[in-house]
Write a protein that holds these residues in place. Structure first.
Motif, PDB file in Angstrom:
ATOM      1  N   ILE A   1      35.224   1.585  10.921  1.00  0.00           N
ATOM      2  CA  ILE A   1      34.038   0.809  11.319  1.00  0.00           C
ATOM      3  C   ILE A   1      34.480  -0.504  11.953  1.00  0.00           C
ATOM      4  N   GLN A   2      35.438  -1.187  11.307  1.00  0.00           N
ATOM      5  CA  GLN A   2      35.939  -2.458  11.840  1.00  0.00           C
ATOM      6  C   GLN A   2      36.449  -2.289  13.273  1.00  0.00           C
TER       7      GLN A   2
ATOM      8  N   VAL B   1      33.479  -1.980  15.710  1.00  0.00           N
ATOM      9  CA  VAL B   1      32.637  -3.159  15.935  1.00  0.00           C
ATOM     10  C   VAL B   1      33.458  -4.381  16.361  1.00  0.00           C
TER      11      VAL B   1
ATOM     12  N   ASN C   1      35.872  -5.944  14.510  1.00  0.00           N
ATOM     13  CA  ASN C   1      36.146  -6.875  13.413  1.00  0.00           C
ATOM     14  C   ASN C   1      37.586  -6.691  12.927  1.00  0.00           C
TER      15      ASN C   1
ATOM     16  N   ILE D   1      25.029  -0.610   3.662  1.00  0.00           N
ATOM     17  CA  ILE D   1      25.671   0.118   4.752  1.00  0.00           C
ATOM     18  C   ILE D   1      26.126   1.453   4.192  1.00  0.00           C
TER      19      ILE D   1
ATOM     20  N   TRP E   1      27.175  -2.314  11.716  1.00  0.00           N
ATOM     21  CA  TRP E   1      28.050  -1.501  10.861  1.00  0.00           C
ATOM     22  C   TRP E   1      27.396  -0.153  10.548  1.00  0.00           C
TER      23      TRP E   1
END
Length: 263
Positions: free
Chosen positions: A58-59, A62, A64, A104, A225
């Protein structure tokens, strides 16, 4: 007049871009506890596990790059309860927690049950029978404590850690304790025993696990997220990570849920 209108449009677009960029660049505090096979240190000393790989993917999607910090669960709760832009995983979504956090997920399900010593003759066939036990070990203020309290249990022996409950069981101080199917093996080893030293005597309930975000985390971040997680499920990335850990977490893996389904 037309030039002024066009200038205003460009100005609005630039402001929107800057605002979007500030959301993207916003730092997050990411916390989890060590809990094999979800989050643990591998033989190479690197943090790994099913949910670690989910979060890291996910990071990546996006943009992050904040570091995941491993802390005791109580400290993680303190951080998420008192700070903005803070995430904690993996957390069971319960009625008591519903309005305290943003969610999430879900990322998987977990089954919780009553465990007794392997040589115990204890038999439990219903919730009402479980309520008649002298004591049941629970981890104070976590999903086991909260759920059984809500169900009317008055025989809970609340401990500051799961290890404490496990050791009490093995010393004969309590006849049963609560654990998840995911956690039995690692907890037994951490307590100085083996998973074969205990046995499941009754399944209590099932709960879905999520990445929790503090209430005052930017809602756009939470949405971002969730969207990334949904994309992972649609493009089969989520399934590939599942398959990698399936032998360790298969007892609690349902069909991959859709984030659009009723929660």
């Amino acid at each position: 007049m037309l030039k002024l209108f066009q200038f205003n449009l460009r100005l609005i677009a630039l402001c929107s871009l800057l605002l979007s960029g500030s959301c993207m660049a916003q730092n997050l505090a990411l916390y989890c506890e060590e809990d094999r096979p979800l989050q643990f240190y591998g033989t190479d000393g690197k943090l790994t596990g099913f949910t670690i790989e989910i979060v890291q993917e996910i990071q990546k999607r996006v943009g992050n790059k904040d570091r995941i910090q491993v802390v005791p669960w109580a400290r993680g709760l303190d951080k998420i309860n008192n700070n903005p832009n803070t995430l904690l995983f993996s957390m069971a979504r319960t009625p008591e927690r519903e309005d305290a956090y943003q969610w999430i997920g879900p990322i998987m399900s977990n089954i919780y049950g009553l465990y007794a010593k392997a040589d115990s003759n204890l038999r439990i066939h219903s919730i009402e029978e479980a309520k008649q036990l002298s004591l049941i070990g629970v981890y104070r203020n976590d999903i086991r404590d909260q759920t059984l309290t809500r169900l009317g249990f008055t025989n809970l022996d609340r401990a500051s850690s799961n290890i404490s409950s496990f050791k009490k069981l093995m010393m004969g101080r309590i006849p049963a304790y609560t654990d998840s199917k995911l956690g039995v093996e690692s907890l037994a080893i951490a307590s100085g025993y083996q998973a074969s030293d205990v046995k499941l005597i009754f399944e209590l309930f099932k709960s879905e696990l999520y990445i929790a975000a503090s209430k005052n985390t930017d809602k756009h971040i939470v949405e971002q997220w969730n969207q990334a997680l949904e994309q992972m499920k649609q493009d089969k990335t989520f399934m590939k990570i599942e398959q990698k850990y399936r032998r360790q977490i298969s007892p609690t893996l349902p069909a991959t849920p859709s984030l659009k389904s009723k929660q």
